[in-house]
Design a protein around this motif. Structure first.
Motif, PDB file in Angstrom:
ATOM      1  N   MET A 267       0.846  -1.189   0.000  1.00 30.95           N
ATOM      2  CA  MET A 267       0.000   0.000   0.000  1.00 30.95           C
ATOM      3  C   MET A 267       0.882   1.240   0.000  1.00 30.95           C
ATOM      4  N   ASP A 268       0.376   2.325  -0.583  1.00 30.81           N
ATOM      5  CA  ASP A 268       1.056   3.614  -0.507  1.00 30.81           C
ATOM      6  C   ASP A 268       0.581   4.332   0.749  1.00 30.81           C
ATOM      7  N   LEU A 269       1.517   4.618   1.650  1.00 30.40           N
ATOM      8  CA  LEU A 269       1.190   5.208   2.947  1.00 30.40           C
ATOM      9  C   LEU A 269       2.119   6.384   3.235  1.00 30.40           C
ATOM     10  N   TYR A 270       1.788   7.148   4.269  1.00 33.09           N
ATOM     11  CA  TYR A 270       2.558   8.345   4.614  1.00 33.09           C
ATOM     12  C   TYR A 270       3.421   8.101   5.852  1.00 33.09           C
ATOM     13  N   HIS A 271       4.566   8.770   5.862  1.00 26.78           N
ATOM     14  CA  HIS A 271       5.478   8.683   7.012  1.00 26.78           C
ATOM     15  C   HIS A 271       6.022  10.077   7.295  1.00 26.78           C
ATOM     16  N   GLY A 272       5.916  10.505   8.538  1.00 22.84           N
ATOM     17  CA  GLY A 272       6.442  11.801   8.933  1.00 22.84           C
ATOM     18  C   GLY A 272       7.702  11.653   9.754  1.00 22.84           C
ATOM     19  N   SER A 273       8.788  12.293   9.314  1.00 21.02           N
ATOM     20  CA  SER A 273      10.054  12.220  10.042  1.00 21.02           C
ATOM     21  C   SER A 273      10.936  13.393   9.637  1.00 21.02           C
ATOM     22  N   PRO A 274      11.636  14.011  10.595  1.00 18.96           N
ATOM     23  CA  PRO A 274      12.595  15.062  10.229  1.00 18.96           C
ATOM     24  C   PRO A 274      13.832  14.499   9.533  1.00 18.96           C
ATOM     25  N   ASN A 275      13.980  13.159   9.544  1.00 20.30           N
ATOM     26  CA  ASN A 275      15.164  12.518   8.957  1.00 20.30           C
ATOM     27  C   ASN A 275      14.903  12.014   7.541  1.00 20.30           C
ATOM     28  N   TYR A 276      14.098  12.723   6.779  1.00 23.20           N
ATOM     29  CA  TYR A 276      13.696  12.219   5.463  1.00 23.20           C
ATOM     30  C   TYR A 276      14.876  12.071   4.502  1.00 23.20           C
ATOM     31  N   GLU A 277      15.880  12.936   4.602  1.00 20.66           N
ATOM     32  CA  GLU A 277      17.034  12.823   3.700  1.00 20.66           C
ATOM     33  C   GLU A 277      17.847  11.563   4.004  1.00 20.66           C
ATOM     34  N   THR A 278      18.023  11.261   5.291  1.00 23.01           N
ATOM     35  CA  THR A 278      18.736  10.044   5.685  1.00 23.01           C
ATOM     36  C   THR A 278      17.981   8.804   5.229  1.00 23.01           C
ATOM     37  N   ILE A 279      16.662   8.816   5.393  1.00 20.81           N
ATOM     38  CA  ILE A 279      15.838   7.680   4.978  1.00 20.81           C
ATOM     39  C   ILE A 279      15.950   7.461   3.472  1.00 20.81           C
ATOM     40  N   ALA A 280      15.924   8.545   2.707  1.00 19.67           N
ATOM     41  CA  ALA A 280      16.010   8.433   1.244  1.00 19.67           C
ATOM     42  C   ALA A 280      17.322   7.784   0.815  1.00 19.67           C
ATOM     43  N   TYR A 319       6.503  25.225   5.890  1.00 19.93           N
ATOM     44  CA  TYR A 319       6.459  24.113   4.934  1.00 19.93           C
ATOM     45  C   TYR A 319       6.527  22.769   5.670  1.00 19.93           C
ATOM     46  N   TYR A 320       5.714  21.824   5.201  1.00 19.34           N
ATOM     47  CA  TYR A 320       5.727  20.453   5.702  1.00 19.34           C
ATOM     48  C   TYR A 320       6.473  19.571   4.694  1.00 19.34           C
ATOM     49  N   THR A 321       7.250  18.606   5.204  1.00 20.67           N
ATOM     50  CA  THR A 321       7.905  17.629   4.330  1.00 20.67           C
ATOM     51  C   THR A 321       7.544  16.229   4.809  1.00 20.67           C
ATOM     52  N   VAL A 322       6.863  15.476   3.939  1.00 17.50           N
ATOM     53  CA  VAL A 322       6.332  14.151   4.276  1.00 17.50           C
ATOM     54  C   VAL A 322       6.832  13.137   3.247  1.00 17.50           C
ATOM     55  N   ILE A 323       7.031  11.902   3.690  1.00 18.03           N
ATOM     56  CA  ILE A 323       7.422  10.816   2.785  1.00 18.03           C
ATOM     57  C   ILE A 323       6.181  10.040   2.361  1.00 18.03           C
ATOM     58  N   LEU A 324       6.035   9.838   1.053  1.00 21.98           N
ATOM     59  CA  LEU A 324       5.019   8.930   0.520  1.00 21.98           C
ATOM     60  C   LEU A 324       5.742   7.628   0.181  1.00 21.98           C
ATOM     61  N   ALA A 325       5.413   6.569   0.906  1.00 17.88           N
ATOM     62  CA  ALA A 325       6.143   5.301   0.785  1.00 17.88           C
ATOM     63  C   ALA A 325       5.234   4.193   0.287  1.00 17.88           C
ATOM     64  N   ALA A 370      13.537  -3.708   4.969  1.00 25.27           N
ATOM     65  CA  ALA A 370      13.271  -3.729   3.532  1.00 25.27           C
ATOM     66  C   ALA A 370      11.778  -3.839   3.228  1.00 25.27           C
ATOM     67  N   SER A 371      10.929  -3.672   4.240  1.00 32.31           N
ATOM     68  CA  SER A 371       9.481  -3.803   4.047  1.00 32.31           C
ATOM     69  C   SER A 371       8.818  -2.506   3.596  1.00 32.31           C
ATOM     70  N   ALA A 372       9.602  -1.467   3.392  1.00 28.74           N
ATOM     71  CA  ALA A 372       9.036  -0.198   2.922  1.00 28.74           C
ATOM     72  C   ALA A 372      10.057   0.506   2.041  1.00 28.74           C
ATOM     73  N   TYR A 373       9.546   1.164   0.998  1.00 33.24           N
ATOM     74  CA  TYR A 373      10.420   1.939   0.120  1.00 33.24           C
ATOM     75  C   TYR A 373       9.897   3.379   0.050  1.00 33.24           C
ATOM     76  N   PRO A 374      10.741   4.376   0.344  1.00 34.30           N
ATOM     77  CA  PRO A 374      10.309   5.780   0.311  1.00 34.30           C
ATOM     78  C   PRO A 374      10.254   6.303  -1.128  1.00 34.30           C
ATOM     79  N   LYS A 375       9.093   6.235  -1.761  1.00 35.36           N
ATOM     80  CA  LYS A 375       9.001   6.583  -3.185  1.00 35.36           C
ATOM     81  C   LYS A 375       9.201   8.073  -3.446  1.00 35.36           C
ATOM     82  N   TYR A 376       8.567   8.908  -2.612  1.00 40.62           N
ATOM     83  CA  TYR A 376       8.620  10.353  -2.848  1.00 40.62           C
ATOM     84  C   TYR A 376       8.786  11.113  -1.537  1.00 40.62           C
ATOM     85  N   VAL A 377       9.505  12.220  -1.617  1.00 44.25           N
ATOM     86  CA  VAL A 377       9.564  13.196  -0.531  1.00 44.25           C
ATOM     87  C   VAL A 377       8.793  14.418  -1.023  1.00 44.25           C
TER      88      VAL A 377
END
Length: 381
Positions: A267-280, A319-325, A370-377
């Motif tokens: 499923m495509d779901l949302y994740h909120g984290s200030p560490n989005y660059e590290t996650i990517a 501005y908000y920055t959210v990951i769509l995974a 490996a159960s989630a992939y961050p498709k978009y920031v």
């Protein structure tokens, strides 16, 4: 006799598998005879070297100083292993490893051990490991194989390996292990096609801006506007992390094998984290579990609603920055605070995630990196 020589040759043969730049060897032999930089010893939480078959065998070749070091040499941030000298053994160091009962925790802690051996502290090129978990813990062979495979995959896929070239897994029944590992290792050779939307020109980078005029951009923009009609000034960056994407694809094949008919694999779901660059650039690290709560399990949390992720995301200058995974939700069950993995149902079918409410989930929790992939920031006001 010729028969005896043949048996001895078979006993001490080795089988090789390639994991990225690291060669994993299955070797029939004795851990105390391995000439390498580091050997791993399996100990209990008391770090008494005279307890356990493997540890007692090693203890015969070291002096009391090694036992003292084992009690004293705690490593900051490493709860499951300690480093000592090697006595008269043909190696430089011994890493004494307390094998956790939980398989996921076992995989995580062994990954940390490999990273420590590979670090500037040791700069180990070769490491020998007994077949962990099959002694007093009596774990099934297939579970041990998956543990080694997942740990070594994560070690070689996430970040660059600095020093380690060979990992030797020492076992008596090497031929049995070889055939089982060969079956499981085949999944790592799946040829995964990268998404057609990826821009593979120029120097590779993890975050790539999506053209606002493209269909790709408009589809995500419409999704966000439906979720929160008031958002504006949208910027979308596509995550192109090839190592993580391939590992995610392998994990997806495993989920599909046991997926129940009334579930979807991802499923495509949302994740909120200030560490989005590290996650990517790396992955969703479950080591941070608890940063925003562990009400439904000690894993990585994803929300079905954008507003929920906005409460935990990076916010700067309005501005908000959210990951769509994309997340391997698969078979799921009701979660609770102390869960370290999703477990299995009464029929032995694996659960892939836990949720807050089985009939109408708002949160999904996964327990494998490996159960989630961050498709978009996605950034917006």
């Amino acid at each position: 006799t010729p028969v005896t020589r043949t048996l001895q040759e078979k006993m001490y043969q080795a089988y090789d598998f390639q994991f990225g730049q690291v060669v994993v060897q299955l070797v029939a032999g004795d851990i105390v005879k391995q000439e390498c930089d580091v050997i791993v010893n399996s100990v209990d939480s008391s770090y008494n070297l005279n307890l356990g078959k493997i540890s007692a065998s090693i203890y015969k070749h070291v002096d009391k100083q090694v036992q003292q070091e084992c009690h004293q040499n705690r490593i900051d941030g490493c709860d499951y292993f300690r480093l000592t000298s090697a006595g008269s053994l043909p190696c430089k160091w011994i890493l004494h490893f307390v094998v956790p009962d939980d398989l996921q925790e076992m995989s995580d802690s062994f990954l940390q051990l490999l990273q420590y051996a590979d670090s500037d502290a040791l700069q180990a090129k070769t490491i020998a490991v007994p077949c962990l978990g099959m002694g007093n813990q009596r774990k099934k062979l297939e579970s041990v194989i998956l543990f080694f495979r997942d740990s070594i995959q994560c070690f070689t896929c996430f970040g660059s390996v600095k020093c380690i070239q060979y990992i030797k897994i020492i076992i008596q029944f090497v031929k049995l292990l070889y055939h089982a590992v060969k079956k499981n290792h085949a999944t790592t050779k799946i040829l995964t096609n990268l998404p057609k939307t990826w821009d593979l020109t120029g120097k590779p980078k993890y975050l790539n801006f999506v053209n606002p005029q493209s269909e790709e951009f408009k589809a995500i923009e419409n999704r966000l506007a439906t979720a929160v009609p008031t958002i504006s000034d949208i910027k979308i960056e596509r995550v192109q992390n090839e190592s993580l994407y391939r590992l995610y694809s392998v994990k997806k094949q495993e989920v599909l094998l046991h997926l129940q008919s009334d579930r979807v694999a991802e499923m495509d779901l949302y994740h909120g984290s200030p560490n989005y660059e590290t996650i990517a650039g790396t992955y969703f690290n479950r080591g941070y579990a608890g940063a925003t709560g562990t009400l439904y399990g000690k894993g990585t949390y994803f929300a079905t609603e954008l507003q929920t992720a906005m409460k935990h995301c990076d916010r700067q200058d309005g501005y908000y920055t959210v990951i769509l995974a994309t997340v391997l939700t698969g078979n799921y069950t009701k979660g609770y605070g102390n869960m370290r993995d999703a477990g299995v149902n009464k029929d032995g079918v694996l659960y892939d995630s836990s949720v807050d409410n089985e009939s109408n989930p708002k949160f999904f929790v996964v327990y494998h990196d490996a159960s989630a992939y961050p498709k978009y920031v996605v950034t917006f006001t």
